[in-house]
Design an enzyme around this catalytic site. Structure first.
Site, PDB file in Angstrom:
ATOM      1  N   HIS A 166      65.833   7.645   7.036  1.00  0.00           N
ATOM      2  CA  HIS A 166      64.411   7.665   7.173  1.00  0.00           C
ATOM      3  C   HIS A 166      63.977   7.867   8.511  1.00  0.00           C
ATOM      4  O   HIS A 166      64.579   7.315   9.369  1.00  0.00           O
ATOM      5  CB  HIS A 166      63.666   6.571   6.545  1.00  0.00           C
ATOM      6  CG  HIS A 166      62.097   6.551   6.446  1.00  0.00           C
ATOM      7  ND1 HIS A 166      61.412   6.447   7.721  1.00  0.00           N
ATOM      8  CD2 HIS A 166      61.493   6.741   5.557  1.00  0.00           C
ATOM      9  CE1 HIS A 166      60.080   6.492   7.173  1.00  0.00           C
ATOM     10  NE2 HIS A 166      60.350   6.532   5.752  1.00  0.00           N
ATOM     11  N   CYS A 177      60.058  12.422   5.482  1.00  0.00           N
ATOM     12  CA  CYS A 177      58.632  11.536   5.405  1.00  0.00           C
ATOM     13  C   CYS A 177      57.637  12.084   6.232  1.00  0.00           C
ATOM     14  O   CYS A 177      57.847  12.180   7.440  1.00  0.00           O
ATOM     15  CB  CYS A 177      58.869  10.201   5.974  1.00  0.00           C
ATOM     16  SG  CYS A 177      57.516   9.095   5.963  1.00  0.00           S
ATOM     17  N   HIS A 224      59.094  11.659   1.084  1.00  0.00           N
ATOM     18  CA  HIS A 224      57.852  10.912   1.009  1.00  0.00           C
ATOM     19  C   HIS A 224      56.980  11.622   1.506  1.00  0.00           C
ATOM     20  O   HIS A 224      56.799  12.140   2.701  1.00  0.00           O
ATOM     21  CB  HIS A 224      58.174  10.038   2.290  1.00  0.00           C
ATOM     22  CG  HIS A 224      59.087   8.630   1.845  1.00  0.00           C
ATOM     23  ND1 HIS A 224      59.254   7.744   2.854  1.00  0.00           N
ATOM     24  CD2 HIS A 224      59.747   8.441   0.964  1.00  0.00           C
ATOM     25  CE1 HIS A 224      60.195   6.922   2.243  1.00  0.00           C
ATOM     26  NE2 HIS A 224      60.478   7.345   1.003  1.00  0.00           N
ATOM     27  N   ASP A 239      53.329   8.448  -0.762  1.00  0.00           N
ATOM     28  CA  ASP A 239      53.629   7.369   0.184  1.00  0.00           C
ATOM     29  C   ASP A 239      52.174   6.619   0.349  1.00  0.00           C
ATOM     30  O   ASP A 239      51.369   6.653  -0.599  1.00  0.00           O
ATOM     31  CB  ASP A 239      54.422   7.872   1.584  1.00  0.00           C
ATOM     32  CG  ASP A 239      55.046   6.947   2.251  1.00  0.00           C
ATOM     33  OD1 ASP A 239      55.118   5.828   1.864  1.00  0.00           O
ATOM     34  OD2 ASP A 239      55.751   7.323   3.219  1.00  0.00           O
ATOM     35  N   HIS A 240      52.241   5.949   1.601  1.00  0.00           N
ATOM     36  CA  HIS A 240      51.192   5.114   1.559  1.00  0.00           C
ATOM     37  C   HIS A 240      49.861   5.461   1.248  1.00  0.00           C
ATOM     38  O   HIS A 240      49.509   6.506   1.327  1.00  0.00           O
ATOM     39  CB  HIS A 240      50.656   4.752   3.180  1.00  0.00           C
ATOM     40  CG  HIS A 240      52.176   4.408   3.880  1.00  0.00           C
ATOM     41  ND1 HIS A 240      52.281   4.136   5.402  1.00  0.00           N
ATOM     42  CD2 HIS A 240      53.250   4.102   3.468  1.00  0.00           C
ATOM     43  CE1 HIS A 240      53.662   3.710   5.653  1.00  0.00           C
ATOM     44  NE2 HIS A 240      54.163   3.546   4.457  1.00  0.00           N
ATOM     45  N   TYR A 279      50.379   0.029  -0.051  1.00  0.00           N
ATOM     46  CA  TYR A 279      51.155   0.175  -1.081  1.00  0.00           C
ATOM     47  C   TYR A 279      50.213  -0.267  -2.122  1.00  0.00           C
ATOM     48  O   TYR A 279      50.952  -0.999  -3.273  1.00  0.00           O
ATOM     49  CB  TYR A 279      52.644  -0.550  -0.992  1.00  0.00           C
ATOM     50  CG  TYR A 279      53.553   0.168  -0.287  1.00  0.00           C
ATOM     51  CD1 TYR A 279      54.119   1.270  -0.862  1.00  0.00           C
ATOM     52  CD2 TYR A 279      53.711   0.132   1.041  1.00  0.00           C
ATOM     53  CE1 TYR A 279      55.121   1.886  -0.302  1.00  0.00           C
ATOM     54  CE2 TYR A 279      54.591   0.926   1.871  1.00  0.00           C
ATOM     55  CZ  TYR A 279      55.292   1.718   1.103  1.00  0.00           C
ATOM     56  OH  TYR A 279      56.115   2.674   1.729  1.00  0.00           O
TER      57      TYR A 279
HETATM   58  C1  DNO Z   1      57.213   2.453   5.039  1.00  0.00           C
HETATM   59  C2  DNO Z   1      58.287   3.000   4.501  1.00  0.00           C
HETATM   60  C3  DNO Z   1      59.616   2.245   5.581  1.00  0.00           C
HETATM   61  C4  DNO Z   1      60.878   2.779   4.970  1.00  0.00           C
HETATM   62  C5  DNO Z   1      62.160   2.318   5.770  1.00  0.00           C
HETATM   63  C6  DNO Z   1      63.475   2.891   5.320  1.00  0.00           C
HETATM   64  O1  DNO Z   1      56.182   2.445   4.347  1.00  0.00           O
HETATM   65  O2  DNO Z   1      58.483   4.168   4.597  1.00  0.00           O
HETATM   66  O3  DNO Z   1      59.452   1.058   5.551  1.00  0.00           O
HETATM   67  O4  DNO Z   1      61.073   2.279   3.611  1.00  0.00           O
HETATM   68  O5  DNO Z   1      61.668   2.688   6.998  1.00  0.00           O
HETATM   69  O6  DNO Z   1      64.573   2.549   5.556  1.00  0.00           O
END
Ligand code: DNO
Length: 350
Positions: free
Chosen positions: A198, A236, A263, A308-309, A322
């Site tokens: 990531h 991401c 992501h 994602d978020h 989340y």
């Molecule tokens: C946040 C996530 C990160 C991710 C880690 C992967 O929302 O994208 O916490 O899970 O960095 O190791």
């Protein structure tokens, strides 16, 4: 593309029964959360997660994350034993049918924000980042806490850890990452697992700690450290996209098949090294989500995707970034982009 949704385990207020009702979502992304970083996950805990997901009609093929112990990133005398534990987790997850493991190599802090609830004019709120605010915070005294952080350090331990990192500059961190990859990637290959690092979020160094998974040049360097399909990326968009210098569609076209997990989320740049998280559609932020998905489709991407978020909307409260509602809207938007772009390509061929 297989659309997935992150589930934070048994205590997550967003239950599997809710996730299964989001159209187009096939599987969950999860982890064994009650084992400290560096230790081996029991086969029973892994099987329990899988069975629980399957009973809800969802697959469990992506783990996020198997955390990398700080001693591995520091490259100290415990690293060898901890890397062996990491390998054992890869083997066990492979045996349980896990195909992708997401992890990161950020020293001490995982993702970082300065605000957890920035209010927007439509009544929603979201996470936001302001560099000046972050730099004015002292990690040893600040109370800010994020869902992704390891909260188990005492202030004394944190102080000690930050001290140990004084010896680790970017090049040392690259070396320690290389040592880790040389051992784990052959194990991942044998276990049928793809490792997906990531990117650092935000993608620049903070509090004097090195951060290296940040831009196109460094991702290229990372992929070459061990040139195997099992050594891949979590792409991401919100993390890499925080830096306007990162041309995301171009990076996707360059790294194509080495991207195993995407992501997808949008952010809005609000100033130099400042951004806020927004709803997923392109019109809501600074990233062109259509061009991003098009680049994935054009590159033959067949990995896993997750929204994602999300913002907090409709009065929802819960784990910052989340919640259910905005991520569910994101999931259907992402599915729509993929369907339109894939069908457009097919009809262009006819
Ligand atoms: C946040 C996530 C990160 C991710 C880690 C992967 O929302 O994208 O916490 O899970 O960095 O190791």
């Amino acid at each position: 593309m297989k659309l997935t949704f992150r589930w934070y385990g048994y205590s997550d207020p967003v239950t599997l029964d809710k996730i299964r009702q989001i159209p187009t979502v096939e599987g969950i992304v999860s982890a064994v959360y009650d084992v400290p970083a560096g230790e081996v996950w029991s086969r029973e805990s892994i099987a329990a997660l899988k069975n629980k997901a399957n009973a809800a009609g969802l697959s469990f093929e992506v783990v996020e994350s198997v955390p990398v112990h700080e001693d591995i990133k520091l490259g100290n005398s415990n690293a060898k034993r901890l890397i062996e534990n990491y390998c054992e987790n890869i083997r066990r997850l492979g045996e349980a049918g896990v195909k992708v493991i997401c992890y990161n190599f950020m020293p001490v802090f995982d993702w970082l924000r300065s605000e957890l609830r920035r209010e927007h004019s439509d009544g929603s709120n979201s996470l936001a980042y302001d560099e000046e605010t972050v730099l004015s915070m002292n990690p040893l005294t600040s109370d800010l806490s994020l869902p992704g952080w390891d909260e188990s350090y005492t202030k004394e331990q944190l102080k000690d850890l930050l001290n140990q990192y004084k010896e680790v500059d970017e090049e040392r961190l690259w070396e320690n990452l290389h040592t880790f990859l040389k051992v784990i990637i052959p194990v991942a290959e044998k276990s049928g697992v793809k490792m997906a690092i990531h990117p650092d979020d935000p993608p620049w160094s903070l509090f004097g700690l090195p951060r290296i998974i940040t831009n196109e040049e460094n991702l290229e360097r990372f992929l070459k450290l061990v040139d195997s399909p099992a050594n891949g990326l979590t792409f991401c968009t919100g993390s890499l996209g925080a830096s306007p210098d990162n041309d995301l569609p171009a990076m996707i076209r360059r790294f194509g098949r080495r991207i195993h997990f995407a992501h997808l989320r949008n952010i809005r740049w609000t100033g130099e090294k400042c951004f806020e998280e927004v709803a997923h559609p392109s019109c809501c932020g600074s990233l062109d989500m259509y061009e991003i998905v098009k680049a994935l489709v054009d590159s033959g991407f067949d990995g896993y995707v997750r929204p994602d978020h999300g913002r907090m909307i409709w009065g929802e409260t819960g784990r910052y970034g989340y919640g259910l509602y905005d991520r569910a809207l994101g999931a259907t938007y992402i599915a729509g982009l993929f369907e339109a772009i894939e069908k457009g390509r097919l009809s262009a061929k006819e």
